[in-house]
Design an enzyme around this catalytic site. Structure first.
Site, PDB file in Angstrom:
ATOM      1  CG  ASP A  24      52.779  47.426  35.750  1.00  0.00           C
ATOM      2  OD1 ASP A  24      53.215  46.510  35.044  1.00  0.00           O
ATOM      3  OD2 ASP A  24      51.858  47.282  36.571  1.00  0.00           O
TER       4      ASP A  24
ATOM      5  CE  LYS B 135      50.624  43.499  31.072  1.00  0.00           C
ATOM      6  NZ  LYS B 135      49.728  43.271  32.180  1.00  0.00           N
TER       7      LYS B 135
ATOM      8  CG  MET C 295      41.302  48.703  35.177  1.00  0.00           C
ATOM      9  SD  MET C 295      41.854  47.142  34.470  1.00  0.00           S
ATOM     10  CE  MET C 295      41.496  46.024  35.813  1.00  0.00           C
TER      11      MET C 295
END
Ligand code: SAM
Length: 250
Positions: free
Chosen positions: A36, A56, A169
């Protein structure tokens, strides 16, 4: 040639010495590691084979995930030991199930190596337990984040039902989260703490009440943060008097 094994490995919350021994060993042994974007350099330094960043970009989640799946498959067909290194614990908000399902369907051998999740690291930084005998007997791990085309989330009901909630998040949406919880019946006086960069030297925490959550998040600024909510944080919220706490013991 027989395909290799793909290891989905938890990188933990950031501090390199919170990696498990198994994770550290696999990083040294792997022929190739897909990691990541947020994995810190001290952990990447343990990789001796090839290293590929697969961060991403927001708004292109599914395309990016399909591409990562394909890269893992190609690597497993070519190498013996393939590591997919994910922040925290791979089995919590890490899209692990998509990689597992994709690779299992193609009969690729898989192993999962758990990691320390952000809520555990944040609790350690705060020195406040997620549970408390007699008063906090349930913990909910939730995210209000819903990608386009996904079914609506029941995160509000879950937070209302749990004694302690760890919201992932959510920091960039803190004001909306607070408004939705209060509208659903959660008391605006409910204690909250935001912990940013848990486990790292630059970790910061800010405590207050649900009614202040938007302002608290704004004061904290950008960076990965988990929102902890519940009576377990009453003492911290009272102590903080809305001031920024940089360390629990300071
Ligand atoms: C995509 S989720 C991945 C969670 C990860 N699998 C885990 O178990 O911690 C990313 C979110 O985890 C939280 N997070 C990750 N690292 C963190 C840290 N060091 N401190 C606080 N929160 C963190 C934040 O809420 C961030 O938005």
């Amino acid at each position: 040639m027989k395909a290799g094994t793909v290891y989905l490995v938890g990188a933990g919350p950031g501090a390199a010495d919170l990696l498990t021994l198994r994770a550290a060993r696999l990083l040294g042994e792997a022929d190739i590691v897909f990691h990541d974007a947020l994995v810190p350099p001290e952990i990447l330094a343990l990789i001796s084979g090839k290293r590929v960043a697969v961060g991403k970009r927001s708004g292109r989640f599914s395309t990016a995930q399909a591409f990562i799946n394909k890269q893992l498959l190609d690597a497993a067909r070519r190498y013996r030991t393939v590591v997919r290194l994910k922040g925290g614990d791979p089995m919590l908000f890490g899209r692990a199930h998509e990689e597992i399902a994709f690779l299992r369907r193609r009969r690729i051998a898989l192993e999962i190596v758990p990691g320390v999740t952000a809520a555990s690291a944040a609790s350690a930084d705060l020195q406040v337990s997620l549970t408390r005998r007699g008063t906090a007997r349930s913990v909910a791990f939730v995210t209000p984040r819903v990608a386009a085309g996904e079914a609506p989330s029941r995160w509000i009901e879950v937070v209302l039902a749990a004694d302690t909630a760890a919201i992932y998040m959510g920091a960039s949406d803190a004001a909306r989260i607070a408004a939705e919880l209060v509208a659903a019946g959660k008391a605006p006086t409910t204690p909250v703490v935001l912990v940013q960069n848990a486990s790292l030297p630059e970790a910061r925490q800010i405590a207050g009440t649900l009614g202040q959550l938007g302002a608290l998040a704004q004061a904290l600024g950008d960076g990965p943060a988990v929102i902890l909510l519940g009576e377990a944080y009453r003492e911290l919220a009272n102590e903080a008097e809305h001031a920024l706490i940089t360390s629990r013991s300071a």
